[in-house]
Design a protein around this motif. Sequence first.
Motif, PDB file in Angstrom:
ATOM      1  N   GLU A 289     -17.176  -5.896  -6.286  1.00 13.98           N
ATOM      2  CA  GLU A 289     -17.108  -6.806  -5.145  1.00 13.98           C
ATOM      3  C   GLU A 289     -16.351  -6.193  -3.963  1.00 13.98           C
TER       4      GLU A 289
ATOM      5  N   GLN B 298     -20.673 -13.280   1.731  1.00 14.34           N
ATOM      6  CA  GLN B 298     -20.123 -14.573   1.329  1.00 14.34           C
ATOM      7  C   GLN B 298     -19.882 -15.487   2.525  1.00 14.34           C
TER       8      GLN B 298
ATOM      9  N   ASP C  73     -23.296 -19.222   2.438  1.00 19.94           N
ATOM     10  CA  ASP C  73     -23.452 -18.123   1.498  1.00 19.94           C
ATOM     11  C   ASP C  73     -24.714 -18.380   0.677  1.00 19.94           C
TER      12      ASP C  73
ATOM     13  N   ARG D  66     -26.225 -16.168  -1.250  1.00 19.89           N
ATOM     14  CA  ARG D  66     -26.391 -15.197  -2.342  1.00 19.89           C
ATOM     15  C   ARG D  66     -26.818 -15.838  -3.664  1.00 19.89           C
TER      16      ARG D  66
ATOM     17  N   THR E 141     -22.546 -11.585  -6.373  1.00 17.43           N
ATOM     18  CA  THR E 141     -21.248 -11.061  -5.985  1.00 17.43           C
ATOM     19  C   THR E 141     -21.327  -9.728  -5.239  1.00 17.43           C
TER      20      THR E 141
END
Length: 208
Positions: free
Chosen positions: A53, A97, A117, A119, A131
């Motif tokens: 990350e 993020q 975010d 993702r 992540t």
Amino acid sequence: MKKTLLTMLALLMMGTTVKAQGAIELPQPEVQKLSMTLGDALKQRRSYRDMTEKEVDLQTVSTILWAACGISDPATGKITAPSAVNMQDIKVFVCSQYGVCRYMPKENTLEPVTMTDIRPSLAAGQDFAKTAPVSLILVSTKDNERMDNNRYGGVDAGYVSQNIYLACTALGLHTVARAMMDKDAIKRELKLADTSIILLNHPIGFGK
């Protein structure tokens, strides 16, 4: 300290104008860092899903975006990737993020699209994609009526995808091209036109 994409997006979230209309001005790409020979890049290129990350700095993001489909000849507007009838159809969206920005090659900027975010929608059940510090989405937008993105969009996305792979290899980063994602949710969040086709995503990060 190098600026990270996350830092710049955080500034936008707090209402800080980074550039006119809130766009993030990218550093000039460090093309010299892509000096690995083509043969070595092709030999070493792999699809990696093991990523930390750790944040990727904005300079590196700029270099990857330039390699993907940035302006290679300012005099003619040509880009680094081949493009059917030079429509330059593939648009790249940068996810983290803190939200999503659209890459604007001619201006060398990131244009904020949403502070959500997305993702998890990109990951579609694959945890590593939730992540990865940066993910790129490749979208065929059919901005020009002459462009048949059902026919050419996938081909053009393949060129851009390979450029991303080779740039990440030269820069010592991990990436993988993925078609798995919740395309309907992403299209809604990015407010894409019905004619747009979401083709691929590329999580990018440092290897574990």
